[in-house]
Design a protein around this motif. Structure first.
Motif, PDB file in Angstrom:
ATOM      1  N   THR A  15       0.813  -1.214   0.000  1.00 21.24           N
ATOM      2  CA  THR A  15       0.000   0.000   0.000  1.00 21.24           C
ATOM      3  C   THR A  15       0.849   1.269   0.000  1.00 21.24           C
ATOM      4  O   THR A  15       0.352   2.334   0.332  1.00 21.24           O
ATOM      5  N   CYS A  16       2.116   1.146  -0.366  1.00 24.35           N
ATOM      6  CA  CYS A  16       3.001   2.314  -0.402  1.00 24.35           C
ATOM      7  C   CYS A  16       3.129   2.837  -1.833  1.00 24.35           C
ATOM      8  O   CYS A  16       3.092   2.078  -2.800  1.00 24.35           O
ATOM      9  N   ALA A  17       3.298   4.148  -1.940  1.00 21.35           N
ATOM     10  CA  ALA A  17       3.479   4.775  -3.250  1.00 21.35           C
ATOM     11  C   ALA A  17       4.934   4.746  -3.675  1.00 21.35           C
ATOM     12  O   ALA A  17       5.239   4.821  -4.876  1.00 21.35           O
ATOM     13  N   ALA A  18       5.858   4.642  -2.705  1.00 23.03           N
ATOM     14  CA  ALA A  18       7.282   4.663  -3.008  1.00 23.03           C
ATOM     15  C   ALA A  18       8.040   4.109  -1.814  1.00 23.03           C
ATOM     16  O   ALA A  18       7.491   3.944  -0.718  1.00 23.03           O
ATOM     17  N   VAL A  19       9.334   3.824  -2.022  1.00 20.41           N
ATOM     18  CA  VAL A  19      10.172   3.297  -0.946  1.00 20.41           C
ATOM     19  C   VAL A  19      11.566   3.901  -1.069  1.00 20.41           C
ATOM     20  O   VAL A  19      12.063   4.140  -2.179  1.00 20.41           O
ATOM     21  N   ALA A  20      12.191   4.163   0.066  1.00 21.47           N
ATOM     22  CA  ALA A  20      13.591   4.599   0.130  1.00 21.47           C
ATOM     23  C   ALA A  20      14.352   3.566   0.945  1.00 21.47           C
ATOM     24  O   ALA A  20      13.907   3.179   2.034  1.00 21.47           O
ATOM     25  N   HIS A  21      15.501   3.129   0.446  1.00 20.97           N
ATOM     26  CA  HIS A  21      16.237   2.070   1.135  1.00 20.97           C
ATOM     27  C   HIS A  21      17.731   2.206   0.884  1.00 20.97           C
ATOM     28  O   HIS A  21      18.183   3.083   0.136  1.00 20.97           O
ATOM     29  N   GLY A  22      18.500   1.307   1.513  1.00 14.46           N
ATOM     30  CA  GLY A  22      19.949   1.405   1.503  1.00 14.46           C
ATOM     31  C   GLY A  22      20.650   0.732   0.351  1.00 14.46           C
ATOM     32  O   GLY A  22      21.883   0.653   0.344  1.00 14.46           O
ATOM     33  N   GLY A  23      19.937   0.197  -0.635  1.00  9.83           N
ATOM     34  CA  GLY A  23      20.590  -0.252  -1.847  1.00  9.83           C
ATOM     35  C   GLY A  23      20.908  -1.714  -1.965  1.00  9.83           C
ATOM     36  O   GLY A  23      21.551  -2.114  -2.943  1.00  9.83           O
ATOM     37  N   SER A  24      20.490  -2.556  -1.020  1.00  9.14           N
ATOM     38  CA  SER A  24      20.770  -3.979  -1.169  1.00  9.14           C
ATOM     39  C   SER A  24      19.986  -4.526  -2.355  1.00  9.14           C
ATOM     40  O   SER A  24      18.920  -4.012  -2.726  1.00  9.14           O
ATOM     41  N   ALA A  25      20.501  -5.592  -2.954  1.00  9.19           N
ATOM     42  CA  ALA A  25      19.826  -6.192  -4.100  1.00  9.19           C
ATOM     43  C   ALA A  25      18.434  -6.677  -3.715  1.00  9.19           C
ATOM     44  O   ALA A  25      17.482  -6.569  -4.497  1.00  9.19           O
ATOM     45  N   ARG A  26      18.303  -7.206  -2.501  1.00  9.13           N
ATOM     46  CA  ARG A  26      16.994  -7.686  -2.054  1.00  9.13           C
ATOM     47  C   ARG A  26      15.987  -6.546  -1.997  1.00  9.13           C
ATOM     48  O   ARG A  26      14.826  -6.700  -2.406  1.00  9.13           O
ATOM     49  N   SER A  27      16.403  -5.377  -1.499  1.00  9.26           N
ATOM     50  CA  SER A  27      15.506  -4.228  -1.424  1.00  9.26           C
ATOM     51  C   SER A  27      15.138  -3.729  -2.816  1.00  9.26           C
ATOM     52  O   SER A  27      13.982  -3.393  -3.085  1.00  9.26           O
ATOM     53  N   VAL A  28      16.127  -3.665  -3.708  1.00  8.89           N
ATOM     54  CA  VAL A  28      15.878  -3.224  -5.081  1.00  8.89           C
ATOM     55  C   VAL A  28      14.860  -4.131  -5.754  1.00  8.89           C
ATOM     56  O   VAL A  28      13.868  -3.680  -6.341  1.00  8.89           O
ATOM     57  N   LEU A  29      15.087  -5.446  -5.691  1.00  5.57           N
ATOM     58  CA  LEU A  29      14.210  -6.389  -6.362  1.00  5.57           C
ATOM     59  C   LEU A  29      12.829  -6.421  -5.730  1.00  5.57           C
ATOM     60  O   LEU A  29      11.819  -6.597  -6.426  1.00  5.57           O
ATOM     61  N   GLY A  30      12.758  -6.227  -4.413  1.00  4.84           N
ATOM     62  CA  GLY A  30      11.461  -6.194  -3.751  1.00  4.84           C
ATOM     63  C   GLY A  30      10.612  -5.029  -4.225  1.00  4.84           C
ATOM     64  O   GLY A  30       9.413  -5.176  -4.494  1.00  4.84           O
ATOM     65  N   ALA A  31      11.230  -3.851  -4.352  1.00  7.40           N
ATOM     66  CA  ALA A  31      10.502  -2.679  -4.838  1.00  7.40           C
ATOM     67  C   ALA A  31      10.098  -2.850  -6.290  1.00  7.40           C
ATOM     68  O   ALA A  31       8.982  -2.479  -6.694  1.00  7.40           O
ATOM     69  N   LEU A  32      10.973  -3.412  -7.102  1.00  9.46           N
ATOM     70  CA  LEU A  32      10.646  -3.633  -8.514  1.00  9.46           C
ATOM     71  C   LEU A  32       9.507  -4.636  -8.659  1.00  9.46           C
ATOM     72  O   LEU A  32       8.616  -4.462  -9.493  1.00  9.46           O
ATOM     73  N   ALA A  33       9.528  -5.700  -7.845  1.00  9.05           N
ATOM     74  CA  ALA A  33       8.451  -6.691  -7.903  1.00  9.05           C
ATOM     75  C   ALA A  33       7.124  -6.091  -7.479  1.00  9.05           C
ATOM     76  O   ALA A  33       6.060  -6.524  -7.939  1.00  9.05           O
ATOM     77  N   ALA A  34       7.174  -5.088  -6.586  1.00 11.77           N
ATOM     78  CA  ALA A  34       5.951  -4.407  -6.144  1.00 11.77           C
ATOM     79  C   ALA A  34       5.506  -3.351  -7.148  1.00 11.77           C
ATOM     80  O   ALA A  34       4.376  -2.858  -7.071  1.00 11.77           O
ATOM     81  N   GLY A  35       6.396  -2.957  -8.053  1.00 15.89           N
ATOM     82  CA  GLY A  35       6.045  -1.989  -9.080  1.00 15.89           C
ATOM     83  C   GLY A  35       5.936  -0.564  -8.588  1.00 15.89           C
ATOM     84  O   GLY A  35       5.157   0.226  -9.134  1.00 15.89           O
ATOM     85  N   ILE A  36       6.737  -0.201  -7.578  1.00 13.52           N
ATOM     86  CA  ILE A  36       6.695   1.171  -7.078  1.00 13.52           C
ATOM     87  C   ILE A  36       8.063   1.827  -7.232  1.00 13.52           C
ATOM     88  O   ILE A  36       9.095   1.149  -7.160  1.00 13.52           O
ATOM     89  N   PRO A  37       8.109   3.147  -7.435  1.00  9.25           N
ATOM     90  CA  PRO A  37       9.390   3.842  -7.563  1.00  9.25           C
ATOM     91  C   PRO A  37      10.196   3.731  -6.276  1.00  9.25           C
ATOM     92  O   PRO A  37       9.637   3.637  -5.175  1.00  9.25           O
ATOM     93  N   GLN A  38      11.516   3.787  -6.421  1.00 10.87           N
ATOM     94  CA  GLN A  38      12.379   3.645  -5.250  1.00 10.87           C
ATOM     95  C   GLN A  38      13.513   4.649  -5.282  1.00 10.87           C
ATOM     96  O   GLN A  38      14.015   5.010  -6.346  1.00 10.87           O
ATOM     97  N   LEU A  39      13.878   5.101  -4.097  1.00  6.42           N
ATOM     98  CA  LEU A  39      15.077   5.911  -3.932  1.00  6.42           C
ATOM     99  C   LEU A  39      16.130   5.005  -3.326  1.00  6.42           C
ATOM    100  O   LEU A  39      15.925   4.438  -2.250  1.00  6.42           O
ATOM    101  N   VAL A  40      17.242   4.848  -4.026  1.00  3.93           N
ATOM    102  CA  VAL A  40      18.294   3.928  -3.607  1.00  3.93           C
ATOM    103  C   VAL A  40      19.498   4.734  -3.157  1.00  3.93           C
ATOM    104  O   VAL A  40      20.042   5.531  -3.923  1.00  3.93           O
TER     105      VAL A  40
END
Length: 370
Positions: A278-303
């Motif tokens: 239910t999030c519009a976007a995510v900001a995270h520390g850049g791990s591959a798991r975080s990147v792929l999780g945001a991409l699988a959810a289809g939301i923009p991310q700040l890495v």
């Protein structure tokens, strides 16, 4: 058949291999996980048997030695600009120490196939000594074959091979890649869909407010993790004060939690897929798991770019147009929430990931090797 799954003794290195391991187990095959105690969060292995092969491996000591003997390469690695020499200086000694234990496990357990991640070259050594095929399973966005070759060609691994009587290490019989091709290009490996790890027992239930759409755009901010300069969540707090959005902080430090105002909510140990839903976007520390999780959810991310593979991960996401490479500012958060092109690109990659073959479809690829 028996499948030995090997990962380097570092947090998160085993986790991306678990979906395939569970798929093999569910198909009736025997699976043994061989890694360090820090390689996987408690409970995520589920029923899979696990053996700690890194009790005598001191990753911190190897890292300190790497800094002393290869200071330029170590500084580059911390800046996210590492090279093959940096990989060899750290993961060469780690795998040299790991090889004896993994070889011993393979001799005693007698696997038919060994599955290992790129920085667990000890798995390939054990497979070569046992005369069984090896499967190289990527666990990030880096080219797994290049990482594997860089560590295998290190001096410490030369010593390990001579000591263990392994004259040659055959190339992997199969390589599995979890990286979407629109980010990294076409690779020789067989694609397999990256999926979240099993839910951790004892985790918190998803609160009711998180299950409902928010009145204002909701931004998830996770702990940066690792040796990342600055504090991602504190920066997000300051930046969001100028915006009309709702921040959700995951397990913040108490000092940061005390600064949270009425527009900030705090959650504990909840599966990432539930948080992202239910999030519009995510900001995270850049791990591959975080990147792929945001991409699988289809939301923009700040890495947030950082050490190891985190700078590359940030660059790949930004180049794909599915997110922004940090830092966190009011301007970057505002763009993250309101740039339609970022959202569209993120949805495109979500569709790409959904179309990748699931781990269950690769079980036969592994089992036919034996």
């Amino acid at each position: 058949m028996r499948v030995l799954v090997v990962a380097a003794p570092l947090p998160g290195h085993l986790t991306p291999l678990l979906p395939l391991a569970h798929a093999l187990w569910d198909s009736g095959h025997e699976v043994l996980l061989a890694a360090g105690a820090e390689s996987v969060s408690p409970g995520t292995a589920g029923p899979l048997p696990f053996i700690d092969v890194a009790r005598n491996v001191r990753v911190g000591r190897a890292a300190a030695r790497s800094v002393l003997t290869h200071p330029v390469a170590a500084r580059a690695e911390l800046a996210g600009q590492g090279s093959d020499s940096g990989l060899r200086s750290l993961f060469g000694p780690v795998n040299e120490e790991l090889s004896d234990a993994v070889v011993t496990v393979a001799e005693q357990w007698d696997p038919d196939v060994v599955v290992h991640e790129p920085l667990a070259v000890a798995g390939a050594i054990a497979a070569a000594r046992a005369g069984v095929p090896a499967v190289l399973h990527e666990n990030g966005l880096h080219d797994g074959a290049a990482l594997f070759r860089a560590v295998l060609d290190s001096r410490p691994m030369d010593r390990a091979r001579r000591r263990l009587g392994v004259t040659t290490v055959p190339p992997p019989a199969v390589m599995l890649t979890i990286a979407p091709s629109s980010l990294v290009g076409i690779r020789d490996g067989l694609p397999v869909r990256p999926v979240p790890a099993a839910v951790v027992p004892g985790g918190e239930e998803v609160p009711g407010w998180l299950q409902a759409p928010s009145e204002r755009p909701r931004v998830l901010v996770t702990p940066a993790g690792g040796p990342v300069r600055g504090n991602l969540q504190f920066s997000a707090l300051r930046a969001a004060a100028e915006l009309d959005c709702e921040l959700v902080l995951v397990r913040p430090h108490p000092r940061i939690a005390r600064r949270a105002g009425p527009g900030v909510k705090i959650v504990g140990r909840i599966p990432a897929e539930d948080l992202l839903a239910t999030c519009a976007a995510v900001a995270h520390g850049g791990s591959a798991r975080s990147v792929l999780g945001a991409l699988a959810a289809g939301i923009p991310q700040l890495v947030l770019p950082g050490p190891g593979d985190r700078r590359l991960n940030a660059q790949l996401v930004e180049a794909r147009g599915a997110g922004i490479a940090g830092p966190v500012t009011a301007e970057s958060l505002d763009r993250l929430l309101h740039d339609g092109e970022l959202a569209a690109a993120a949805r495109e990659v979500r569709g790409e990931i959904a179309a990748m073959p699931p781990p269950q479809s690769r079980v036969e690829v592994v089992t036919t090797l034996a």
